[in-house]
Motif scaffolding. Structure first.
Motif, PDB file in Angstrom:
ATOM      1  N   GLU A  92       0.856  -1.184   0.000  1.00  0.00           N
ATOM      2  CA  GLU A  92       0.000   0.000   0.000  1.00  0.00           C
ATOM      3  C   GLU A  92       0.893   1.235   0.000  1.00  0.00           C
ATOM      4  OE1 GLU A  92      -3.915  -0.367   2.049  1.00  0.00           O
ATOM      5  OE2 GLU A  92      -3.045   1.246   3.236  1.00  0.00           O
ATOM      6  N   VAL A  93       0.605   2.167  -0.904  1.00  0.00           N
ATOM      7  CA  VAL A  93       1.383   3.400  -1.025  1.00  0.00           C
ATOM      8  C   VAL A  93       0.442   4.577  -1.207  1.00  0.00           C
ATOM      9  CG1 VAL A  93       3.406   2.240  -2.027  1.00  0.00           C
ATOM     10  CG2 VAL A  93       1.652   3.155  -3.525  1.00  0.00           C
ATOM     11  N   VAL A  94       0.943   5.775  -0.949  1.00  0.00           N
ATOM     12  CA  VAL A  94       0.188   7.006  -1.188  1.00  0.00           C
ATOM     13  C   VAL A  94       1.001   7.874  -2.134  1.00  0.00           C
ATOM     14  CG1 VAL A  94      -0.785   9.108  -0.176  1.00  0.00           C
ATOM     15  CG2 VAL A  94      -0.925   6.933   1.065  1.00  0.00           C
ATOM     16  N   GLY A  95       0.393   8.227  -3.262  1.00  0.00           N
ATOM     17  CA  GLY A  95       1.022   9.134  -4.212  1.00  0.00           C
ATOM     18  C   GLY A  95       0.399  10.509  -4.092  1.00  0.00           C
ATOM     19  N   THR A  96       1.209  11.546  -4.315  1.00  0.00           N
ATOM     20  CA  THR A  96       0.696  12.916  -4.256  1.00  0.00           C
ATOM     21  C   THR A  96       1.084  13.671  -5.523  1.00  0.00           C
ATOM     22  OG1 THR A  96       2.658  13.838  -3.184  1.00  0.00           O
ATOM     23  CG2 THR A  96       0.945  12.943  -1.742  1.00  0.00           C
ATOM     24  N   SER A  97       0.311  14.700  -5.812  1.00  0.00           N
ATOM     25  CA  SER A  97       0.592  15.546  -6.960  1.00  0.00           C
ATOM     26  C   SER A  97      -0.108  16.887  -6.776  1.00  0.00           C
ATOM     27  CB  SER A  97       0.086  14.889  -8.246  1.00  0.00           C
ATOM     28  OG  SER A  97       0.156  15.783  -9.336  1.00  0.00           O
ATOM     29  N   LYS A  98       0.512  17.929  -7.241  1.00  0.00           N
ATOM     30  CA  LYS A  98      -0.137  19.243  -7.273  1.00  0.00           C
ATOM     31  C   LYS A  98      -1.031  19.377  -8.497  1.00  0.00           C
ATOM     32  CE  LYS A  98       3.269  21.934  -4.741  1.00  0.00           C
ATOM     33  NZ  LYS A  98       4.092  23.148  -4.747  1.00  0.00           N
TER      34      LYS A  98
END
Length: 70
Positions: free
Chosen positions: A10-16
Motif C-alpha cells: 500500500e502506497v500514497v502518491g501525491t501531486s499538485k
C-alpha cells in the motif's frame, strides 16, 4: 497462463496537478524498488487544501506484484 501468487503493498502518491498524476507518481516510485508490478487499485482519494484551493491530490493505492521463483 500459469497460476500466480501476488504480494500487495500500500502506497500514497501525491501531486499538485491531478489524481492521475498522483497515481503515476506512486506507481513510478514503487517500480524503482519492486519488480513485477501487475495491477493497482485506488483505495482512497483525498487532498490537501491551501488558501481555499486544492494544494495537493493524495491517492492511496494497493499495488500487486508477482513473487519471483517457484
Amino acid at each position: 497462463m500459469g497460476d500466480h501468487v501476488y504480494k500487495i503493498v500500500e502506497v500514497v502518491g501525491t501531486s499538485k496537478t491531478s489524481i492521475e498524476d498522483a497515481i503515476d507518481t506512486a506507481i513510478g516510485r514503487a517500480g524503482q524498488t519492486l519488480k513485477n508490478l501487475r495491477w493497482f487499485e485506488v483505495m482512497e482519494t483525498r487532498g490537501h487544501i491551501e488558501d481555499g484551493r486544492v494544494g495537493h491530490y493524495q491517492v492511496r493505492l494497493r499495488i500487486g506484484f508477482t513473487l519471483e521463483g517457484a
